[in-house]
Design a protein around this motif. Sequence first.
Motif, mmCIF file in Angstrom:
data_model
loop_
_atom_site.group_PDB
_atom_site.id
_atom_site.type_symbol
_atom_site.label_atom_id
_atom_site.label_comp_id
_atom_site.label_asym_id
_atom_site.label_seq_id
_atom_site.Cartn_x
_atom_site.Cartn_y
_atom_site.Cartn_z
ATOM 1 N N VAL A 1 0.851 -1.186 0.000
ATOM 2 C CA VAL A 1 0.000 0.000 0.000
ATOM 3 C C VAL A 1 0.889 1.239 0.000
ATOM 4 C CG1 VAL A 1 -1.802 1.272 1.205
ATOM 5 C CG2 VAL A 1 -1.797 -1.225 1.266
ATOM 6 N N VAL A 2 0.629 2.148 -0.930
ATOM 7 C CA VAL A 2 1.296 3.452 -0.962
ATOM 8 C C VAL A 2 0.217 4.506 -0.761
ATOM 9 C CG1 VAL A 2 2.701 5.051 -2.302
ATOM 10 C CG2 VAL A 2 3.065 2.575 -2.537
ATOM 11 N N GLY A 3 0.282 5.225 0.346
ATOM 12 C CA GLY A 3 -0.751 6.210 0.674
ATOM 13 C C GLY A 3 -0.160 7.594 0.865
ATOM 14 N N MET A 4 -0.586 8.547 0.055
ATOM 15 C CA MET A 4 -0.065 9.917 0.143
ATOM 16 C C MET A 4 -1.167 10.966 0.189
ATOM 17 S SD MET A 4 3.345 9.472 -0.160
ATOM 18 C CE MET A 4 4.412 8.124 -0.666
ATOM 19 N N GLY A 5 -2.383 10.622 -0.253
ATOM 20 C CA GLY A 5 -3.426 11.625 -0.423
ATOM 21 C C GLY A 5 -4.487 11.565 0.652
ATOM 22 N N GLY A 6 -5.591 12.276 0.359
ATOM 23 C CA GLY A 6 -6.715 12.309 1.276
ATOM 24 C C GLY A 6 -6.589 13.419 2.298
ATOM 25 N N GLY A 7 -7.735 13.844 2.802
ATOM 26 C CA GLY A 7 -7.763 14.811 3.892
ATOM 27 C C GLY A 7 -7.880 14.099 5.217
ATOM 28 N N PRO B 1 7.485 -4.785 -6.996
ATOM 29 C CA PRO B 1 8.161 -5.462 -8.106
ATOM 30 C C PRO B 1 8.105 -4.695 -9.418
ATOM 31 C CG PRO B 1 6.014 -6.470 -7.723
ATOM 32 C CD PRO B 1 6.196 -5.427 -6.652
ATOM 33 N N ASP B 2 7.183 -3.735 -9.551
ATOM 34 C CA ASP B 2 7.007 -3.028 -10.809
ATOM 35 C C ASP B 2 7.820 -1.736 -10.800
ATOM 36 O OD1 ASP B 2 4.986 -2.878 -13.324
ATOM 37 O OD2 ASP B 2 5.351 -0.873 -12.515
ATOM 38 N N PRO B 3 8.794 -1.588 -11.716
ATOM 39 C CA PRO B 3 9.647 -0.386 -11.690
ATOM 40 C C PRO B 3 8.882 0.898 -11.960
ATOM 41 C CG PRO B 3 10.073 -1.711 -13.665
ATOM 42 C CD PRO B 3 9.206 -2.530 -12.780
ATOM 43 N N ALA C 1 6.011 6.135 -7.000
ATOM 44 C CA ALA C 1 6.055 6.335 -5.547
ATOM 45 C C ALA C 1 7.181 7.291 -5.163
ATOM 46 C CB ALA C 1 6.236 4.990 -4.845
ATOM 47 N N ASP C 2 8.343 7.156 -5.806
ATOM 48 C CA ASP C 2 9.452 8.073 -5.539
ATOM 49 C C ASP C 2 9.048 9.511 -5.862
ATOM 50 O OD1 ASP C 2 11.218 6.146 -4.643
ATOM 51 O OD2 ASP C 2 12.081 5.779 -6.629
ATOM 52 N N ALA C 3 8.355 9.708 -7.005
ATOM 53 C CA ALA C 3 7.942 11.059 -7.388
ATOM 54 C C ALA C 3 6.956 11.637 -6.378
ATOM 55 C CB ALA C 3 7.324 11.028 -8.789
ATOM 56 N N MET C 4 6.049 10.812 -5.858
ATOM 57 C CA MET C 4 5.100 11.279 -4.860
ATOM 58 C C MET C 4 5.825 11.715 -3.595
ATOM 59 S SD MET C 4 2.335 8.236 -5.596
ATOM 60 C CE MET C 4 1.241 8.529 -4.213
ATOM 61 N N ILE C 5 6.842 10.959 -3.196
ATOM 62 C CA ILE C 5 7.625 11.316 -2.009
ATOM 63 C C ILE C 5 8.366 12.625 -2.239
ATOM 64 C CG2 ILE C 5 9.599 10.622 -0.608
ATOM 65 C CD1 ILE C 5 8.666 7.695 -1.067
ATOM 66 N N HIS C 6 8.932 12.790 -3.422
ATOM 67 C CA HIS C 6 9.668 14.023 -3.711
ATOM 68 C C HIS C 6 8.748 15.241 -3.667
ATOM 69 C CE1 HIS C 6 12.892 11.505 -6.013
ATOM 70 N NE2 HIS C 6 12.955 11.353 -4.716
ATOM 71 N N LYS D 1 6.151 15.580 -1.816
ATOM 72 C CA LYS D 1 5.903 15.869 -0.399
ATOM 73 C C LYS D 1 7.078 16.624 0.226
ATOM 74 C CE LYS D 1 1.913 13.720 0.417
ATOM 75 N NZ LYS D 1 0.727 14.363 1.001
ATOM 76 N N LEU D 2 8.281 16.342 -0.260
ATOM 77 C CA LEU D 2 9.473 17.013 0.266
ATOM 78 C C LEU D 2 9.702 18.371 -0.384
ATOM 79 C CD1 LEU D 2 11.883 13.943 0.427
ATOM 80 C CD2 LEU D 2 10.954 15.192 2.378
ATOM 81 N N GLY D 3 8.854 18.724 -1.376
ATOM 82 C CA GLY D 3 8.997 20.010 -2.025
ATOM 83 C C GLY D 3 10.091 20.059 -3.058
ATOM 84 N N ILE D 4 10.451 18.909 -3.618
ATOM 85 C CA ILE D 4 11.504 18.842 -4.626
ATOM 86 C C ILE D 4 10.878 19.022 -6.005
ATOM 87 C CG2 ILE D 4 13.305 17.408 -5.667
ATOM 88 C CD1 ILE D 4 13.503 15.994 -2.943
ATOM 89 N N PRO D 5 11.297 20.021 -6.788
ATOM 90 C CA PRO D 5 10.733 20.216 -8.125
ATOM 91 C C PRO D 5 11.002 19.007 -9.007
ATOM 92 C CG PRO D 5 12.007 22.147 -7.439
ATOM 93 C CD PRO D 5 12.291 21.054 -6.450
ATOM 94 N N PRO D 6 10.089 18.706 -9.965
ATOM 95 C CA PRO D 6 10.249 17.539 -10.832
ATOM 96 C C PRO D 6 11.589 17.528 -11.568
ATOM 97 C CG PRO D 6 8.056 18.460 -11.082
ATOM 98 C CD PRO D 6 8.823 19.416 -10.226
ATOM 99 N N GLU D 7 12.099 18.707 -11.978
ATOM 100 C CA GLU D 7 13.339 18.724 -12.740
ATOM 101 C C GLU D 7 14.545 18.339 -11.897
ATOM 102 O OE1 GLU D 7 12.330 22.945 -11.384
ATOM 103 O OE2 GLU D 7 11.292 21.255 -12.340
ATOM 104 N N GLU D 8 14.382 18.334 -10.554
ATOM 105 C CA GLU D 8 15.489 17.976 -9.675
ATOM 106 C C GLU D 8 15.394 16.541 -9.190
ATOM 107 O OE1 GLU D 8 16.049 20.719 -6.514
ATOM 108 O OE2 GLU D 8 15.834 22.497 -7.784
ATOM 109 N N GLU D 9 14.361 15.806 -9.612
ATOM 110 C CA GLU D 9 14.204 14.440 -9.121
ATOM 111 C C GLU D 9 15.292 13.535 -9.695
ATOM 112 O OE1 GLU D 9 10.258 13.106 -9.918
ATOM 113 O OE2 GLU D 9 9.332 14.557 -8.578
#
Length: 444
Positions: free
Chosen positions: A264-270, A421-423, A429-434, A436-444
């Motif tokens: 389970v990967v959970g990042m959203g919701g109020g 198992p799925d790349p 999931a890595d992009a969602m974490i970034h 949350k950390l405030g990392i712009p997409p171009e810096e991922e």
Amino acid sequence: MTETPLLTTAYGIGREAFQAFLETRDEPGWLQEARQEAWRILQETPKPGPTDEAWRRTDIRALEVEGLATVVRADGAAPPAAVQAIPARREVLAGGLLLADGQRTQRWLEGRLERRGVIFTDLATAVREHPDRVAPYLGQVVRPTDGFFAAMNGAFWRNGIFLYVPRDVEIPLPLRAVLWLQGLPTDLSRILIVVEPGAQVTFIDERLADDAVGSAFHCGTVEIHLKENARLTYIALQNWGRYMWNFTHERAFVDRDSTLDWVVVGMGGGVTKTFLEVALVGRGATAYMSGVFFFDGNQHADYDTEQDHIAPYTKSDLLYKVALKDRARSVWQGMIRAHPGAQKTDAYQANRNLILSPHAWADSIPGLEIMANDLRCTHGATVGQINQEELFYLMSRGLSRTAATRLIVEGFFAPVLDRIPDPDVRRQADAMIHRKLGIPPEEE
């Protein structure tokens, strides 16, 4: 976002709304009867409150159930191209399904799998076209008696996903489904998975909504039937908008010598309250339960897990990792239950929480109920902040505080992310974490 017209005919969960809802459905008698029974139970079940043990750390008094639009339809724009592309990648998937506001807008499955009897479609279509495959299983794992929101879903669910894998069919590439909410204020959906003996499949389930939807409500169920000597890898990504009320009951029956790998990967919701349970009902059944959760702002997430060992020689392993920043709050309540006769049970649960802000808060509550005497059941829970010595070491090597924090958070989540198992899902999931950390997409 394109303005989406709504047709609303009823609000709430009372008799008038329920009858209006039934009039919109063209369904067989057995399903209508099941809905009637669920609605009756719903009327007898009070909305959860702070005096209910499972709910006392999650306040939903602001949710006005009678204000929910239970009979509603959206007739508007197609999902964004980026959303449509997710389940359409034929080079890495064996099948794809997209539901936008409860309506199926995309569906495909490899021809050889259809010829072998695999069914992968929306649940409303499956009820009409494959009632013999749906009727024996729908509502048998998650029942209306399981709680207020389980009963609401049983009465008012509109659509969902149905996956059926016949005996001894092995699907080498994943199947992927997306539930996209863009115009409706409410979504009630079900996921039903049946994996017959000896079959193997990986299923990716993604639930998405844009923050532009505004305040919204989701009530869902997941039912999994995993037969003898079968294997299911089930990856669930929850990235609802941050104004979503999100309530789900999710349960799997795992039979003899079968293996369930549930990530389970959970990042959203109020406000989120999710019940996740694995019932090991057959000798030699195995379940791995993994979770990655990252919440910020004022998000509140409450996960209630249960590893239910009913048969002997069963194994379960749970690892949930949570990161929190700003004023976010998480609750994890875990239970390992070993029934009488569940000898040689091997069960473990761990919840690790990383606090990134002074006002974030995590409650971690493991539990054991042991009714057998020849087994091994252990648990652990931790709540802590970033190690300042680790942060100083990385910054002394030339990294900025943001980059150092990012490395520490990625290392914290790695043991769970490595189980995906799925790349493509791992990158998502890595992009969602970034983000949350405030990392712009171009810096991922």
